[in-house]
Design an enzyme around this catalytic site. Structure first.
Site, PDB file in Angstrom:
ATOM      1  N   HIS A 308       0.872  -1.179   0.000  1.00  0.00           N
ATOM      2  CA  HIS A 308       0.000   0.000   0.000  1.00  0.00           C
ATOM      3  C   HIS A 308       0.905   1.224   0.000  1.00  0.00           C
ATOM      4  O   HIS A 308       1.653   1.449   0.942  1.00  0.00           O
ATOM      5  CB  HIS A 308      -0.877  -0.026   1.268  1.00  0.00           C
ATOM      6  CG  HIS A 308      -1.968   1.001   1.289  1.00  0.00           C
ATOM      7  ND1 HIS A 308      -1.728   2.355   1.231  1.00  0.00           N
ATOM      8  CD2 HIS A 308      -3.311   0.867   1.388  1.00  0.00           C
ATOM      9  CE1 HIS A 308      -2.873   3.003   1.296  1.00  0.00           C
ATOM     10  NE2 HIS A 308      -3.849   2.126   1.385  1.00  0.00           N
ATOM     11  N   HIS A 351       0.450   2.816  11.762  1.00  0.00           N
ATOM     12  CA  HIS A 351       1.327   3.938  11.429  1.00  0.00           C
ATOM     13  C   HIS A 351       1.587   4.799  12.660  1.00  0.00           C
ATOM     14  O   HIS A 351       0.723   4.984  13.514  1.00  0.00           O
ATOM     15  CB  HIS A 351       0.639   4.791  10.349  1.00  0.00           C
ATOM     16  CG  HIS A 351       1.511   5.833   9.726  1.00  0.00           C
ATOM     17  ND1 HIS A 351       1.010   7.001   9.177  1.00  0.00           N
ATOM     18  CD2 HIS A 351       2.857   5.890   9.553  1.00  0.00           C
ATOM     19  CE1 HIS A 351       1.993   7.724   8.686  1.00  0.00           C
ATOM     20  NE2 HIS A 351       3.126   7.074   8.905  1.00  0.00           N
ATOM     21  N   GLU A 357      -2.343  14.284  11.898  1.00  0.00           N
ATOM     22  CA  GLU A 357      -3.399  13.961  10.945  1.00  0.00           C
ATOM     23  C   GLU A 357      -4.780  14.230  11.546  1.00  0.00           C
ATOM     24  O   GLU A 357      -5.164  13.596  12.529  1.00  0.00           O
ATOM     25  CB  GLU A 357      -3.309  12.486  10.539  1.00  0.00           C
ATOM     26  CG  GLU A 357      -1.952  12.073   9.981  1.00  0.00           C
ATOM     27  CD  GLU A 357      -1.866  10.583   9.684  1.00  0.00           C
ATOM     28  OE1 GLU A 357      -2.921   9.904   9.774  1.00  0.00           O
ATOM     29  OE2 GLU A 357      -0.773  10.089   9.375  1.00  0.00           O
ATOM     30  N   TYR A 366     -15.379   4.702   6.011  1.00  0.00           N
ATOM     31  CA  TYR A 366     -13.927   4.705   5.808  1.00  0.00           C
ATOM     32  C   TYR A 366     -13.417   3.273   5.915  1.00  0.00           C
ATOM     33  O   TYR A 366     -13.748   2.554   6.854  1.00  0.00           O
ATOM     34  CB  TYR A 366     -13.267   5.601   6.846  1.00  0.00           C
ATOM     35  CG  TYR A 366     -11.766   5.651   6.766  1.00  0.00           C
ATOM     36  CD1 TYR A 366     -11.114   5.889   5.560  1.00  0.00           C
ATOM     37  CD2 TYR A 366     -10.983   5.459   7.906  1.00  0.00           C
ATOM     38  CE1 TYR A 366      -9.736   5.937   5.488  1.00  0.00           C
ATOM     39  CE2 TYR A 366      -9.601   5.519   7.847  1.00  0.00           C
ATOM     40  CZ  TYR A 366      -8.983   5.750   6.634  1.00  0.00           C
ATOM     41  OH  TYR A 366      -7.611   5.798   6.567  1.00  0.00           O
ATOM     42  N   HIS A 387      -1.753   4.666  15.233  1.00  0.00           N
ATOM     43  CA  HIS A 387      -3.107   4.566  14.702  1.00  0.00           C
ATOM     44  C   HIS A 387      -3.114   3.551  13.567  1.00  0.00           C
ATOM     45  O   HIS A 387      -2.069   3.076  13.131  1.00  0.00           O
ATOM     46  CB  HIS A 387      -3.627   5.924  14.220  1.00  0.00           C
ATOM     47  CG  HIS A 387      -2.746   6.590  13.198  1.00  0.00           C
ATOM     48  ND1 HIS A 387      -1.621   7.318  13.539  1.00  0.00           N
ATOM     49  CD2 HIS A 387      -2.809   6.643  11.845  1.00  0.00           C
ATOM     50  CE1 HIS A 387      -1.043   7.794  12.452  1.00  0.00           C
ATOM     51  NE2 HIS A 387      -1.742   7.387  11.400  1.00  0.00           N
TER      52      HIS A 387
END
Length: 455
Positions: A308, A351, A357, A366, A387
Site C-alpha cells: 500500500h 502507522h 493527521e 472509511y 493509529h
C-alpha cells in the site's frame, strides 16, 4: 438582487449575442491558478492597463494582493477588481465576543491520545455559517503566517445582511451535509458534499444554505497558498488535474441598507456597519480568486503489484513550508478505488507519523474503521500517536481472498495533514460529542506471536 450575466463575457470574447441561452457550467472558468478575466457588464475591463484615470461605468479600480509584490512571477497572486465602491468604505470595527470560532489553541500540555468525535450536532436556534463555526484544533498563527486552524461548521440559516472576510488565512471548505451557495466579491460558488471550495484570504463573501441545514469542515490556512502538488514520476497527468478546478465568472449585488461586515483579524472577530453590499465587483481580472473542485474527479493512483503506497499519493492540494519537501498542510482524500495488491494487507497500515493527521468523513464508510467513524465525525492522530485499522477491519483484511479485487465504493474520507502538532482546543477536548472510548477500537488486537521452535 444578484446580477449574474457571464454571457456578456462570452459575447465580448466571441461575438455572441448577450441574450443567447447558456448552461450552468458557463458560469465558471476552468484551470488552476490561471490568469482569468471576467465581466458581468460588457466593456467594463480596461484594455491594456489596470488603473485608468476613469474606469468604465463610474467604477473604482482596486488591486487585491495575495502575495508580496516581489514574489516570483510563477507564485505571484493578485487580482484587479472594478467595483462600485472601494473596500475601504465601511464603519469602525468593534470586537465581537465569540467563544466557538477563534485561534486560541492554548499553551498547556497537549495529550498524546488518539482523539475522535461524533458529528457536530446541528443547531436548534437560528445559526448562520459564521456563528456555526466551531474550532477544533490548530497550530502556528496568523501573525507568523504559518500553520492552520481546523474548524467544523453546523448551520441552519443563511447569511442575509451579513458579510465576512478572513484576513488571517485562506479558507478550504469541505461540505458534508447540505449545499452551499457562496456569494463572493468575484462571483458565486455552488458547493455540495464531495466538492470543495477555497476562499482566498481577504475575499468578502456570504453563505446561503440551499437545503435549510448544513454541516462540514473548514481548514484555515495561515501559511503558503494552496497549490497542486508536484507529480514527480507519476508524470504530467493524475491526481487532481488543473482543468477540473473552476473559478466563478464575475457577478455582483447592487444593494444598499444596514448591513454588517464581519472580519477575522489576528484570531479575533470584529464587526463594522456597512451601508451597501460589498459584493459589488462588476468585473475583475487576475489569478487570485475563489475556486471549487469536485473530489469525484480525482484520478486516484495506487499499487497494481504489492504493498500500500504512502498516503501522499492521495494529495489534492498542498500548502508549502520553508522546508523543501515538507508541507505546512496537505489536503488528501481517500475516494472510491480498486485495491488489487497481492500478498498485501490492503487497508491503510498501522502507522506512527512525524506529521499530525486530522481526518473527516464526508460520505459513506472509511475502509480502515468498521464502526464509530460517521459522516460528519472527525479524528485527530497527533505526532507519533499510533493509529491504524480497528480490530474488526484487521481480522477481515488478514483473511481476505486476494484473488479478488476489493472495490471500495460509497466513500469519501479526507485528511488535513500538518507539519506541526495540532493543538486541540479546550472545547474540542471537553465536547459532549467526543468519543471518550475511542482507544477501545484497538483493544481487540491480540498478541498472536508464536516463536518458531529452536533449531
Amino acid at each position: 438582487m444578484i446580477q449574474l450575466d457571464p454571457t456578456l463575457l462570452l459575447s465580448w470574447r466571441a461575438g455572441q449575442h448577450p441574450d443567447a441561452p447558456m448552461h450552468n457550467d458557463q458560469r465558471y472558468m476552468t484551470g488552476f491558478g490561471n490568469e482569468f478575466a471576467s465581466e458581468a457588464v460588457a466593456d467594463t475591463l480596461p484594455v491594456g492597463q489596470n488603473s485608468p484615470q476613469r474606469v468604465a461605468h463610474g467604477l473604482y479600480a482596486e488591486q487585491l494582493s495575495g502575495t508580496a509584490f516581489t514574489a516570483p512571477r510563477g507564485e505571484n497572486r493578485r487580482s484587479w477588481l472594478y467595483r462600485m465602491r472601494p473596500a475601504a468604505v465601511h464603519g469602525t470595527f468593534s470586537l465581537i465576543e465569540q467563544s466557538q470560532f477563534h485561534n486560541d489553541f492554548g499553551h498547556g500540555p497537549v495529550p498524546p491520545d488518539q482523539l475522535r468525535w461524533s458529528p457536530l450536532p446541528l443547531p436548534q436556534t437560528p445559526t448562520d455559517f459564521i456563528d456555526g463555526l466551531y474550532t477544533m484544533a490548530g497550530n502556528g498563527s496568523p501573525e507568523a503566517m504559518n500553520g492552520v486552524a481546523v474548524h467544523l461548521y453546523a448551520a441552519n440559516a443563511s447569511m442575509q445582511d451579513r458579510f465576512f472576510y478572513n484576513a488571517d488565512g485562506e479558507l478550504l471548505l469541505v461540505p458534508q451535509l447540505g449545499r452551499l451557495r457562496v456569494h463572493t466579491e468575484l462571483g458565486m460558488l455552488e458547493l455540495e458534499p464531495q466538492q470543495i471550495g477555497v476562499i482566498p484570504r481577504g475575499v468578502r463573501f456570504r453563505v446561503e444554505l440551499r437545503d435549510g441545514t448544513a454541516r462540514g469542515y473548514v481548514c484555515e490556512n495561515f501559511g503558503g497558498l494552496l497549490h497542486l502538488p508536484d507529480l514527480g514520476p507519476i508524470g504530467s497527468n493524475g491526481l487532481a488535474n488543473p482543468r477540473d478546478f473552476e473559478t466563478p465568472c464575475a457577478a455582483f449585488e447592487q444593494r444598499e441598507g444596514r448591513f454588517e461586515l464581519v472580519a477575522k483579524f489576528q484570531g479575533h472577530l470584529w464587526r463594522a456597519d456597512i451601508g451597501h453590499s460589498p459584493l459589488d465587483v462588476v468585473a475583475w481580472h487576475g489569478n487570485y480568486a475563489p475556486y471549487r473542485y469536485d473530489l469525484r474527479r480525482f484520478n486516484t493512483i495506487g499499487s497494481i503489484s504489492f504493498d500500500h503506497p504512502d498516503p501522499s499519493i492521495f494529495t489534492v492540494l498542498t500548502s508549502p513550508s520553508d522546508t523543501h519537501g515538507t508541507a505546512n498542510m496537505d489536503f488528501a482524500i481517500f475516494p472510491p478505488r480498486w485495491l488489487v495488491a497481492q500478498h498485501t494487507f490492503r487497508p491503510p497500515w498501522f502507522h506512527r507519523n512525524v506529521a499530525s493527521e486530522f481526518m473527516g468523513l464526508v460520505h459513506g464508510v472509511y475502509d480502515a474503521k468498521a464502526d464509530g467513524f460517521a459522516p460528519g465525525g472527525a479524528s485527530l492522530h497527533n505526532c507519533m500517536s499510533g493509529h491504524g485499522p480497528d480490530a474488526a477491519t484487521f481480522d477481515k483484511a488478514s483473511q481476505a481472498d486476494l484473488s479478488r479485487p476489493d472495490v471500495i465504493t460509497e466513500t469519501m474520507a479526507f485528511m488535513f495533514e500538518t507539519r506541526a502538532v495540532l493543538r486541540p482546543t479546550a472545547q474540542a477536548l471537553h465536547a459532549p460529542h467526543r468519543q471518550g472510548d475511542y482507544q477501545q477500537c484497538w483493544a481487540g488486537l491480540r498478541k498472536a506471536f508464536q516463536a518458531p521452535p529452536a533449531s
